[in-house]
Scaffold this active site. Structure first.
Site, PDB file in Angstrom:
ATOM      1  CD  GLU A   1      20.212   6.152   3.930  1.00  0.00           C
ATOM      2  OE1 GLU A   1      20.222   6.873   4.953  1.00  0.00           O
ATOM      3  OE2 GLU A   1      19.269   5.395   3.646  1.00  0.00           O
TER       4      GLU A   1
ATOM      5  NE  ARG B   1      17.348   7.789   4.417  1.00  0.00           N
ATOM      6  CZ  ARG B   1      16.742   7.439   5.531  1.00  0.00           C
ATOM      7  NH1 ARG B   1      15.589   7.975   5.857  1.00  0.00           N
ATOM      8  NH2 ARG B   1      17.283   6.541   6.330  1.00  0.00           N
TER       9      ARG B   1
ATOM     10  NE  ARG C   1      -0.598  -0.118   4.683  1.00  0.00           N
ATOM     11  CZ  ARG C   1      -0.751   1.026   5.254  1.00  0.00           C
ATOM     12  NH1 ARG C   1      -1.730   1.827   4.891  1.00  0.00           N
ATOM     13  NH2 ARG C   1       0.039   1.427   6.224  1.00  0.00           N
TER      14      ARG C   1
ATOM     15  CG  ASP D   1      10.774   0.571  12.389  1.00  0.00           C
ATOM     16  OD1 ASP D   1      11.826   0.895  11.815  1.00  0.00           O
ATOM     17  OD2 ASP D   1       9.644   0.864  11.960  1.00  0.00           O
TER      18      ASP D   1
ATOM     19  NE  ARG E   1      19.369  -2.837  -2.795  1.00  0.00           N
ATOM     20  CZ  ARG E   1      20.145  -2.511  -3.820  1.00  0.00           C
ATOM     21  NH1 ARG E   1      20.838  -3.439  -4.462  1.00  0.00           N
ATOM     22  NH2 ARG E   1      20.250  -1.247  -4.210  1.00  0.00           N
TER      23      ARG E   1
ATOM     24  CE1 TYR F   1      14.751  -1.669   9.000  1.00  0.00           C
ATOM     25  CE2 TYR F   1      12.426  -1.604   9.584  1.00  0.00           C
ATOM     26  CZ  TYR F   1      13.667  -0.996   9.516  1.00  0.00           C
ATOM     27  OH  TYR F   1      13.814   0.280   9.993  1.00  0.00           O
TER      28      TYR F   1
ATOM     29  NE  ARG G   1      -0.663  10.798   7.801  1.00  0.00           N
ATOM     30  CZ  ARG G   1       0.514  11.029   8.323  1.00  0.00           C
ATOM     31  NH1 ARG G   1       1.056  12.224   8.226  1.00  0.00           N
ATOM     32  NH2 ARG G   1       1.151  10.079   8.945  1.00  0.00           N
TER      33      ARG G   1
HETATM   34  C1  LIG Z   1      19.453   2.359   7.567  1.00  0.00           C
HETATM   35  C2  LIG Z   1      18.567   1.984   8.706  1.00  0.00           C
HETATM   36  C3  LIG Z   1      17.739   2.935   9.267  1.00  0.00           C
HETATM   37  C4  LIG Z   1      16.902   2.604  10.323  1.00  0.00           C
HETATM   38  N1  LIG Z   1      16.083   3.560  10.835  1.00  0.00           N
HETATM   39  C5  LIG Z   1      15.256   3.263  11.840  1.00  0.00           C
HETATM   40  C6  LIG Z   1      14.354   4.240  12.351  1.00  0.00           C
HETATM   41  O1  LIG Z   1      14.318   5.385  11.903  1.00  0.00           O
HETATM   42  N2  LIG Z   1      13.531   3.875  13.359  1.00  0.00           N
HETATM   43  C7  LIG Z   1      13.523   2.622  13.891  1.00  0.00           C
HETATM   44  O2  LIG Z   1      12.745   2.359  14.819  1.00  0.00           O
HETATM   45  N3  LIG Z   1      14.373   1.674  13.435  1.00  0.00           N
HETATM   46  C8  LIG Z   1      15.238   1.962  12.425  1.00  0.00           C
HETATM   47  N4  LIG Z   1      16.102   1.003  11.948  1.00  0.00           N
HETATM   48  C9  LIG Z   1      16.121  -0.335  12.576  1.00  0.00           C
HETATM   49  C10 LIG Z   1      17.144  -0.468  13.742  1.00  0.00           C
HETATM   50  O3  LIG Z   1      18.440  -0.226  13.255  1.00  0.00           O
HETATM   51  C11 LIG Z   1      17.032  -1.895  14.324  1.00  0.00           C
HETATM   52  O4  LIG Z   1      15.765  -2.074  14.904  1.00  0.00           O
HETATM   53  C12 LIG Z   1      18.083  -2.223  15.392  1.00  0.00           C
HETATM   54  O5  LIG Z   1      19.374  -1.769  15.067  1.00  0.00           O
HETATM   55  C13 LIG Z   1      18.143  -3.731  15.612  1.00  0.00           C
HETATM   56  O6  LIG Z   1      19.055  -4.030  16.635  1.00  0.00           O
HETATM   57  P1  LIG Z   1      19.771  -5.444  16.701  1.00  0.00           P
HETATM   58  O7  LIG Z   1      20.439  -5.493  18.037  1.00  0.00           O
HETATM   59  O8  LIG Z   1      18.847  -6.534  16.349  1.00  0.00           O
HETATM   60  O9  LIG Z   1      20.864  -5.444  15.521  1.00  0.00           O
HETATM   61  P2  LIG Z   1      22.234  -4.662  15.341  1.00  0.00           P
HETATM   62  O10 LIG Z   1      22.068  -3.238  15.692  1.00  0.00           O
HETATM   63  O11 LIG Z   1      22.714  -4.995  13.985  1.00  0.00           O
HETATM   64  O12 LIG Z   1      23.213  -5.321  16.416  1.00  0.00           O
HETATM   65  C14 LIG Z   1      23.822  -6.581  16.227  1.00  0.00           C
HETATM   66  C15 LIG Z   1      25.198  -6.521  16.866  1.00  0.00           C
HETATM   67  O13 LIG Z   1      25.756  -7.846  16.898  1.00  0.00           O
HETATM   68  C16 LIG Z   1      27.154  -7.747  16.682  1.00  0.00           C
HETATM   69  N5  LIG Z   1      27.655  -9.038  16.193  1.00  0.00           N
HETATM   70  C17 LIG Z   1      27.263  -9.717  15.098  1.00  0.00           C
HETATM   71  N6  LIG Z   1      27.947 -10.879  14.992  1.00  0.00           N
HETATM   72  C18 LIG Z   1      28.799 -10.935  16.049  1.00  0.00           C
HETATM   73  C19 LIG Z   1      29.772 -11.882  16.485  1.00  0.00           C
HETATM   74  N7  LIG Z   1      30.017 -13.010  15.809  1.00  0.00           N
HETATM   75  N8  LIG Z   1      30.459 -11.620  17.621  1.00  0.00           N
HETATM   76  C20 LIG Z   1      30.241 -10.475  18.318  1.00  0.00           C
HETATM   77  N9  LIG Z   1      29.337  -9.539  17.940  1.00  0.00           N
HETATM   78  C21 LIG Z   1      28.626  -9.772  16.833  1.00  0.00           C
HETATM   79  C22 LIG Z   1      27.262  -6.643  15.633  1.00  0.00           C
HETATM   80  O14 LIG Z   1      28.564  -6.083  15.623  1.00  0.00           O
HETATM   81  C23 LIG Z   1      26.183  -5.665  16.086  1.00  0.00           C
HETATM   82  O15 LIG Z   1      26.720  -4.649  16.924  1.00  0.00           O
HETATM   83  C24 LIG Z   1      16.910   1.285  10.852  1.00  0.00           C
HETATM   84  C25 LIG Z   1      17.744   0.326  10.279  1.00  0.00           C
HETATM   85  C26 LIG Z   1      18.542   0.656   9.212  1.00  0.00           C
HETATM   86  C27 LIG Z   1      19.399  -0.413   8.583  1.00  0.00           C
END
Ligand SMILES: Cc1cc2nc3c(=O)[nH]c(=O)nc-3n(C[C@H](O)[C@H](O)[C@H](O)COP(=O)(O)OP(=O)(O)OC[C@H]3O[C@@H](n4cnc5c(N)ncnc54)[C@H](O)[C@@H]3O)c2cc1C
Length: 370
Positions: free
Chosen positions: A301, A281, A172, A350, A249, A348, A176
């Site tokens: 970006e 952006r 979708r 947030d 990606r 993915y 608005r």
């Molecule tokens: C470009 C982008 C923009 C975004 N914008 C928003 C937003 O505006 N609002 C929003 O709510 N969310 C946003 N998000 C989503 C947000 O980034 C995620 O919800 C969040 O980072 C997820 O956290 P995580 O801990 O699962 O993963 P990550 O932040 O990826 O953390 C995983 C960690 O594990 C570590 N790791 C991996 N493998 C190993 C290993 N073997 N040994 C030791 N360490 C390891 C990595 O180094 C990393 O630090 C965005 C995401 C992206 C990609």
């Protein structure tokens, strides 16, 4: 008996939230990260007094009161409201599509006029069964908005022509019929004052954290330390890619500090929706925190193809990858290892979803220390 209840691999938001919840429940945790810093992709770095979102712009927003309360325990959030501007060859439009967008596009003033225009554009296109993303988008919002605000941006994002992309990518396109520029519909929104890194550091207070430690390089030794392992890295990497690589990606960021400029673009986020501009952006970080004063930091970006070794940003949840992920989850680890977070789940999330998942996962991950 192992030293810790949980070894948490990854000091990103999922790892930190899980550790906090477990610690609050009286459990002991060791959190490790292969990066030299905590925060994962939420990491912010202070550059000349401006918190720079190193892995892409992050705006916290949620409709979940429990998650919002949890988030606020570790920082005060400012009143930032995301309002996105689209720049199409020098013409400026509001996003998401709202009355300001329709007024600029067609000169309409009332919701009725806008709805009638949208309807006539959809009818003109006459697409009954969209065969690709282009047809799907035109059938939803008509040709004018598609051509200026969707086509170029989407093609840059995916690195492919909209006619070659499947229709299901766009389910979708929110429209608005009000003069409301708020990008999100959630009740709660803001940016943690002091930056995301400090927010996550506060979440981890009193919990042992070791940075610069790669689990996969010290597996046996680290496994022996804890009853359960919460792994937030890539699941295929955990298994040595033995069933094949999951695809993503990626993004490339170009960041510049401009010492002699106080305001570059007047807004935190400006999308470039034409096909010719190579980036999607520009982020101007100071606007997330209403920064005043001289100097500004902007980040361009660029969407990028991902290859093994690159930073995995967005999982590509097509049929091939989803079934490969399922195959990986079947390998199992005798109940010792649990995969969480966006990489462990290949989804993915947030930030609010990430916290909600950590809460839900903790509830089903009882730890009985041996
Ligand atoms: C470009 C982008 C923009 C975004 N914008 C928003 C937003 O505006 N609002 C929003 O709510 N969310 C946003 N998000 C989503 C947000 O980034 C995620 O919800 C969040 O980072 C997820 O956290 P995580 O801990 O699962 O993963 P990550 O932040 O990826 O953390 C995983 C960690 O594990 C570590 N790791 C991996 N493998 C190993 C290993 N073997 N040994 C030791 N360490 C390891 C990595 O180094 C990393 O630090 C965005 C995401 C992206 C990609």
């Amino acid at each position: 008996m192992s030293k810790y209840d949980y070894l948490i691999v990854g000091a990103g938001l999922y790892g930190a939230a899980f550790a906090r919840i477990a610690a609050d429940d009286g459990k002991t945790c060791l959190v490790i990260d292969r990066r030299e810093n905590i925060g994962g992709n939420c990491f912010t770095e202070n550059v000349h007094g401006i918190n720079v979102h190193k892995y892409g712009a992050h705006i916290f927003h949620t409709d979940d009161e429990k998650v919002w309360k949890f988030a606020q325990r570790f920082a005060e959030f400012n009143r930032y409201t995301n309002t996105v501007i689209a720049n199409y060859k020098g013409e400026v439009y509001s996003l998401p599509f709202n009355m300001y967008t329709f007024n600029k596009m067609w000169g309409v003033i009332t919701p009725e006029e806008a709805e009638a225009k949208l309807q006539s554009q959809r009818e003109e296109a006459g697409i009954k069964e969209p065969q690709n993303l282009e047809e799907q988008a035109i059938s939803l919002i008509g040709r004018d908005i598609y051509e200026k605000l969707v086509k170029g941006y989407t093609e840059k994002q995916w690195g492919r022509k909209a006619t070659e992309l499947p229709a299901f990518i766009i389910k979708r396109l929110p429209v608005r019929l009000t003069y409301d520029n708020n990008y999100f519909n959630d009740r709660f929104q803001g940016i943690p004052i002091g930056g995301y890194t400090q927010w996550i550091a506060n979440m981890l207070e009193g919990i042992e954290v070791r940075c610069g430690v790669d689990y996969l390089q010290n597996r046996e030794e680290l496994d022996a330390l804890a009853d359960k392992v919460i792994y937030t890295g890539m699941i295929d990497e955990f298994y040595g890619f033995k069933l094949g690589c999951l695809e993503y990606r990626s993004l490339r960021f170009e960041t510049e500090y401009m010492a002699d400029r106080s305001d570059y673009q007047g807004n935190a986020v400006v999308n470039y929706t034409d096909a010719e501009t190579p980036y999607t952006r520009i982020i101007e970080h100071k606007h997330f925190e209403f920064g005043k004063g001289e100097g500004t930091v902007v980040t361009k970006e660029y969407p990028a193809e991902w290859k093994p070794g690159d930073e995995p940003y967005y999982p590509m949840n097509n049929d091939r990858n989803n079934s490969l992920y399922e195959e990986y989850t079947k390998l199992g680890e005798g109940g010792k290892v649990f995969f969480g977070g966006r990489l462990g789940k290949y989804k993915y999330y947030d930030m609010d979803d990430t916290i909600a998942c950590a809460m839900a996962d903790y509830a089903i991950m009882p730890c009985v220390r041996k």
